[in-house]
Design a protein around this motif. Structure first.
Motif, PDB file in Angstrom:
ATOM      1  N   VAL A 175       0.734  -1.125   0.089  1.00 42.34           N
ATOM      2  CA  VAL A 175       0.049  -0.221  -0.041  1.00 42.34           C
ATOM      3  C   VAL A 175       0.896   1.160  -0.077  1.00 42.34           C
ATOM      4  O   VAL A 175       1.703   1.392   0.705  1.00 42.34           O
ATOM      5  CB  VAL A 175      -0.969  -0.032   1.210  1.00 42.34           C
ATOM      6  N   GLU A 176       0.486   2.126  -0.855  1.00 43.95           N
ATOM      7  CA  GLU A 176       1.128   3.367  -0.954  1.00 43.95           C
ATOM      8  C   GLU A 176       0.875   4.272   0.142  1.00 43.95           C
ATOM      9  O   GLU A 176      -0.347   4.428   0.308  1.00 43.95           O
ATOM     10  CB  GLU A 176       1.223   4.236  -2.377  1.00 43.95           C
ATOM     11  N   ARG A 177       1.951   4.906   0.977  1.00 44.40           N
ATOM     12  CA  ARG A 177       1.355   5.797   1.971  1.00 44.40           C
ATOM     13  C   ARG A 177       0.522   5.228   2.918  1.00 44.40           C
ATOM     14  O   ARG A 177      -0.760   5.689   2.891  1.00 44.40           O
ATOM     15  CB  ARG A 177       1.196   7.307   1.638  1.00 44.40           C
ATOM     16  N   PRO A 178       0.581   3.908   3.557  1.00 38.83           N
ATOM     17  CA  PRO A 178      -0.536   3.244   4.349  1.00 38.83           C
ATOM     18  C   PRO A 178      -0.582   4.478   5.519  1.00 38.83           C
ATOM     19  O   PRO A 178       0.190   4.914   6.200  1.00 38.83           O
ATOM     20  CB  PRO A 178       0.167   2.019   4.872  1.00 38.83           C
ATOM     21  N   PRO A 179      -2.127   4.573   5.693  1.00 41.17           N
ATOM     22  CA  PRO A 179      -2.413   5.251   6.964  1.00 41.17           C
ATOM     23  C   PRO A 179      -2.241   4.510   8.365  1.00 41.17           C
ATOM     24  O   PRO A 179      -1.873   3.510   8.364  1.00 41.17           O
ATOM     25  CB  PRO A 179      -4.106   5.608   6.975  1.00 41.17           C
ATOM     26  N   ALA A 180      -1.855   5.272   9.305  1.00 43.51           N
ATOM     27  CA  ALA A 180      -1.515   4.783  10.464  1.00 43.51           C
ATOM     28  C   ALA A 180      -2.378   3.719  11.153  1.00 43.51           C
ATOM     29  O   ALA A 180      -3.662   3.631  10.633  1.00 43.51           O
ATOM     30  CB  ALA A 180      -1.598   5.931  11.794  1.00 43.51           C
ATOM     31  N   ASP A 181      -1.994   2.529  11.561  1.00 42.47           N
ATOM     32  CA  ASP A 181      -2.737   1.450  11.944  1.00 42.47           C
ATOM     33  C   ASP A 181      -3.472   0.858  10.828  1.00 42.47           C
ATOM     34  O   ASP A 181      -4.582   0.262  11.052  1.00 42.47           O
ATOM     35  CB  ASP A 181      -3.781   1.867  12.966  1.00 42.47           C
ATOM     36  N   PHE A 182      -3.048   0.886   9.520  1.00 36.11           N
ATOM     37  CA  PHE A 182      -3.635   0.403   8.467  1.00 36.11           C
ATOM     38  C   PHE A 182      -3.795  -1.138   8.533  1.00 36.11           C
ATOM     39  O   PHE A 182      -5.076  -1.568   8.353  1.00 36.11           O
ATOM     40  CB  PHE A 182      -2.713   0.555   7.168  1.00 36.11           C
ATOM     41  N   ALA A 183      -2.862  -1.782   9.164  1.00 34.37           N
ATOM     42  CA  ALA A 183      -3.128  -3.388   8.869  1.00 34.37           C
ATOM     43  C   ALA A 183      -4.287  -3.667   9.752  1.00 34.37           C
ATOM     44  O   ALA A 183      -5.095  -4.754   9.373  1.00 34.37           O
ATOM     45  CB  ALA A 183      -1.858  -3.990   9.485  1.00 34.37           C
ATOM     46  N   ARG A 211      -6.988  -2.059  11.005  1.00 35.46           N
ATOM     47  CA  ARG A 211      -8.119  -1.235  10.460  1.00 35.46           C
ATOM     48  C   ARG A 211      -8.573  -2.100   9.205  1.00 35.46           C
ATOM     49  O   ARG A 211      -9.698  -2.424   8.914  1.00 35.46           O
ATOM     50  CB  ARG A 211      -8.020   0.074  10.092  1.00 35.46           C
ATOM     51  N   PHE A 212      -7.560  -2.480   8.310  1.00 27.83           N
ATOM     52  CA  PHE A 212      -7.885  -3.134   7.001  1.00 27.83           C
ATOM     53  C   PHE A 212      -8.518  -4.610   7.335  1.00 27.83           C
ATOM     54  O   PHE A 212      -9.473  -5.031   6.676  1.00 27.83           O
ATOM     55  CB  PHE A 212      -6.701  -3.306   6.259  1.00 27.83           C
ATOM     56  N   ALA A 213      -7.809  -5.317   8.308  1.00 25.18           N
ATOM     57  CA  ALA A 213      -8.169  -6.505   8.783  1.00 25.18           C
ATOM     58  C   ALA A 213      -9.724  -6.622   9.166  1.00 25.18           C
ATOM     59  O   ALA A 213     -10.424  -7.302   8.928  1.00 25.18           O
ATOM     60  CB  ALA A 213      -7.309  -7.068   9.871  1.00 25.18           C
ATOM     61  N   LEU A 214      -9.993  -5.765   9.950  1.00 23.02           N
ATOM     62  CA  LEU A 214     -11.268  -5.528  10.756  1.00 23.02           C
ATOM     63  C   LEU A 214     -12.033  -5.314   9.459  1.00 23.02           C
ATOM     64  O   LEU A 214     -13.417  -5.846   9.527  1.00 23.02           O
ATOM     65  CB  LEU A 214     -11.289  -4.370  11.894  1.00 23.02           C
ATOM     66  N   ALA A 215     -11.982  -4.358   8.510  1.00 22.93           N
ATOM     67  CA  ALA A 215     -12.914  -3.892   7.591  1.00 22.93           C
ATOM     68  C   ALA A 215     -13.007  -5.143   6.579  1.00 22.93           C
ATOM     69  O   ALA A 215     -14.091  -5.457   6.145  1.00 22.93           O
ATOM     70  CB  ALA A 215     -12.380  -2.885   6.617  1.00 22.93           C
ATOM     71  N   ALA A 216     -12.058  -6.008   6.491  1.00 20.46           N
ATOM     72  CA  ALA A 216     -12.057  -7.211   5.455  1.00 20.46           C
ATOM     73  C   ALA A 216     -12.961  -8.206   5.995  1.00 20.46           C
ATOM     74  O   ALA A 216     -13.913  -8.910   5.398  1.00 20.46           O
ATOM     75  CB  ALA A 216     -10.547  -7.774   4.978  1.00 20.46           C
ATOM     76  N   LEU A 217     -12.814  -8.458   7.480  1.00 19.89           N
ATOM     77  CA  LEU A 217     -13.654  -9.367   8.140  1.00 19.89           C
ATOM     78  C   LEU A 217     -15.116  -9.179   8.219  1.00 19.89           C
ATOM     79  O   LEU A 217     -15.956  -9.958   7.911  1.00 19.89           O
ATOM     80  CB  LEU A 217     -12.991  -9.577   9.791  1.00 19.89           C
ATOM     81  N   GLU A 218     -15.264  -7.841   8.190  1.00 21.12           N
ATOM     82  CA  GLU A 218     -16.633  -7.267   8.189  1.00 21.12           C
ATOM     83  C   GLU A 218     -17.149  -7.758   6.899  1.00 21.12           C
ATOM     84  O   GLU A 218     -18.512  -7.933   6.571  1.00 21.12           O
ATOM     85  CB  GLU A 218     -16.816  -5.841   8.372  1.00 21.12           C
ATOM     86  N   ARG A 219     -16.396  -7.570   5.887  1.00 19.60           N
ATOM     87  CA  ARG A 219     -17.153  -7.903   4.430  1.00 19.60           C
ATOM     88  C   ARG A 219     -16.959  -9.424   4.258  1.00 19.60           C
ATOM     89  O   ARG A 219     -16.817  -9.922   2.820  1.00 19.60           O
ATOM     90  CB  ARG A 219     -16.260  -6.905   3.532  1.00 19.60           C
ATOM     91  N   GLY A 220     -16.380 -10.154   5.066  1.00 22.18           N
ATOM     92  CA  GLY A 220     -16.371 -11.621   4.840  1.00 22.18           C
ATOM     93  C   GLY A 220     -14.922 -12.358   4.236  1.00 22.18           C
ATOM     94  O   GLY A 220     -14.873 -13.124   3.581  1.00 22.18           O
ATOM     95  N   ALA A 277     -12.628  -3.241   1.543  1.00 20.06           N
ATOM     96  CA  ALA A 277     -11.716  -2.667   2.650  1.00 20.06           C
ATOM     97  C   ALA A 277     -10.763  -1.793   2.674  1.00 20.06           C
ATOM     98  O   ALA A 277     -10.593  -0.889   3.315  1.00 20.06           O
ATOM     99  CB  ALA A 277     -11.345  -4.013   3.361  1.00 20.06           C
ATOM    100  N   LEU A 278     -10.204  -1.929   1.108  1.00 17.58           N
ATOM    101  CA  LEU A 278      -9.160  -0.627   0.721  1.00 17.58           C
ATOM    102  C   LEU A 278      -9.972   0.625   0.612  1.00 17.58           C
ATOM    103  O   LEU A 278      -9.563   1.781   1.274  1.00 17.58           O
ATOM    104  CB  LEU A 278      -8.732  -1.308  -0.529  1.00 17.58           C
ATOM    105  N   ARG A 279     -11.273   0.637   0.151  1.00 16.72           N
ATOM    106  CA  ARG A 279     -11.975   2.272   0.176  1.00 16.72           C
ATOM    107  C   ARG A 279     -12.055   2.564   1.476  1.00 16.72           C
ATOM    108  O   ARG A 279     -11.872   3.623   2.114  1.00 16.72           O
ATOM    109  CB  ARG A 279     -13.501   1.872  -0.500  1.00 16.72           C
ATOM    110  N   HIS A 280     -12.264   1.514   2.299  1.00 17.30           N
ATOM    111  CA  HIS A 280     -13.031   1.809   3.883  1.00 17.30           C
ATOM    112  C   HIS A 280     -11.502   2.449   4.531  1.00 17.30           C
ATOM    113  O   HIS A 280     -11.838   3.422   5.132  1.00 17.30           O
ATOM    114  CB  HIS A 280     -13.487   0.727   4.521  1.00 17.30           C
ATOM    115  N   THR A 281     -10.416   1.847   4.466  1.00 16.91           N
ATOM    116  CA  THR A 281      -9.423   2.369   5.263  1.00 16.91           C
ATOM    117  C   THR A 281      -8.425   3.430   4.190  1.00 16.91           C
ATOM    118  O   THR A 281      -7.823   4.181   5.056  1.00 16.91           O
ATOM    119  CB  THR A 281      -8.497   1.251   5.267  1.00 16.91           C
TER     120      THR A 281
END
Ligand code: PLP
Length: 460
Positions: free
Chosen positions: A389-397, A399-408, A441-445
């Protein structure tokens, strides 16, 4: 597998209850427990193929094979049947002074596939690496060279969490709290194809890494027992790839300077990079080879260490102290060996070939990720895909993992590196679901959170 074929999940009255009880009773691995206050551990009640089913009946695609162990899907019938059949014979018996059919057959088959022999067994990857390191140093000792007892590891290496394995691991977050307990290895540069602007630069980086190894060995080979490598992919470093030609040069240097080469194939073995072992692609035969994770198809904990005849011979002696007096209570567990034999039956040449075709099809399907404006360094080998990920926001990993889990989708980026490492039976509908979940999840994070950050190392 067909989602509609999933039987109704039995849903507890309070879906969150399991997660809450878990927080009170289980110390979860690789986890800052306080961070779970925001998101409870997800309770999983069953698995079927590439799908997990949680306590709310939600279906989650296991896109990282449950920490890289599952090869043929959850609940795979052939592996279940092999374990059940073995259970009717003997579940476990100690392996000192006794033996059993599954451990002998498994050892014969692993020898036939790797060209190395006398398999020793442990339950996890870290313990296998400990065995390999001890074997290397002890064999030099038996050959009258006790001073050859230091190790070399590569930058960014990951070999497990026990003290010996951490000593050859170069991940600051995992090591720092234990530095006073460790006997650190020499850490030498490793090529990282992402850092090079073009093919010529990549070659120069490989030359530089080999020159650094050569220079170090010229000075220190007399004190060095072994170099330990993760062949082709340093997974926990963020899926750092190097070419097979680099491994060939590393082996030549080790041979030239009389230092053992230990191939830690815990993550990359068992067909993950496209061949049964990653070393095969370089045409090299290490002195010691470690397999784990997928060895039982993700059913039971089992790892193996295979040795060259020279290493075995260095221990074969009348003197008991020159033997390898290492053991674990569950060494060569019969159920685990039966699961491994069933896994090897499934992982034949035809499957490896089918994986190659499948991976190419999935490659085209994942095109939106290869072209994603915020993803860089799209790369794949075998059944491993990774993007940074280019310029990952703080705590990306996290937050992304949670967002992905929400999306199955079960995904756990490493820092700013997003990866898929799915079971070999992922089909197109599951892969489409995974793609949609990932894009969502990428859009979300990332949307509106594109500022610099991400310095925090995420947990694997
Ligand atoms: C290359 C490598 N070696 C060793 C290990 C440790 O294996 P385990 O977690 O089974 O101890 C891992 C785990 O991810 C790994 O990737």
């Amino acid at each position: 597998m067909n989602s509609s074929a999933l039987p109704e999940a039995s849903v507890p009255a309070q879906p969150d209850a399991l997660g809450a009880r878990s927080l009170r009773s289980v110390w979860h691995p690789c986890t800052q427990m306080k961070r779970h206050e925001l998101a409870l551990p997800r309770g999983i009640i069953r698995g079927d193929g590439v799908w997990l089913v949680d306590t709310e009946g939600k279906r989650i695609v296991d896109a990282i094979s449950s920490w890289w162990v599952n090869l043929f899907g959850h609940g795979r019938a052939e592996i279940k049947a092999a374990i059940a059949a073995q259970m009717d014979r003997i579940e476990h018996v100690m392996l000192a002074g006794l033996t059993h059919e599954p451990v002998v057959r498994l050892s014969e088959r692993l020898a036939a596939r790797t060209g190395l022999g006398h398999a020793q067994y442990a339950s996890d990857g870290a313990s296998a690496n400990e065995i390999a390191l001890k074997l290397s140093a002890h064999s030099w000792r038996n050959l009258g060279r006790p001073e050859k007892n230091r190790f070399i590891a590569l930058r960014g290496s990951y070999h497990g969490e026990t003290l010996g394995a951490l000593g050859v691991t170069d991940v600051e977050l995992f090591r720092a709290s234990y530095s006073a307990l460790l006997r650190p290895a020499a850490i030498l540069p490793a090529p990282d194809a992402r850092q090079a602007a073009d093919a010529r630069q990549r070659e120069r980086d490989i030359d530089a890494a080999c020159a650094a190894l050569d220079a170090y060995l010229q000075r220190e080979a007399h004190r060095t027992a072994a170099l330990i490598v993760e062949p082709l992919v340093q997974c926990a470093a963020g899926f750092v790839f190097h070419p097979a030609s680099y491994l060939q040069r590393v082996q030549q240097l080790c041979r030239h300077h009389q230092v053992h080469l230990v191939a830690d194939e815990i993550a990359v073995g068992m067909g993950r990079t496209g061949t049964f072992t990653a070393c095969e692609q370089a045409g090299i035969r290490p002195d010691l080879l470690c397999l784990g994770k997928g060895l039982t198809g993700g059913f039971l904990p089992l790892s193996a260490v295979l040795s060259s005849p020279q290493i075995f011979d260095a221990f074969y002696d009348d003197d008991i102290a020159r033997g390898f007096l290492h053991s674990h209570s569950y060494t060569g567990n019969a159920l685990a060996c039966a699961a491994a034999l069933a896994t090897l039956d499934l992982l034949d040449e035809a499957r490896l070939e089918a994986n190659r075709t499948l991976a190419e099809r999935l490659d085209s399907l994942f095109e939106p990720l290869h072209r994603h404006p915020r993803l860089r360094h799209a790369r794949r080998i075998g059944m491993i895909w990774a993007w940074d990920v280019e310029r990952p926001p703080a705590d990306f990993a996290r937050r992304f993992a949670l967002a992905a889990l929400e999306r199955g989708a079960l995904l756990r980026p490493i820092g700013g590196t997003l990866y898929f490492l799915p079971p070999y039976v992922i089909d197109e509908p599951a892969a489409r679901h995974l793609l949609e979940a990932t894009l969502g999840a990428l859009r979300h994070t990332l949307d509106g959170a594109g500022g610099p950050g991400g310095s925090e190392q995420a947990l694997a």
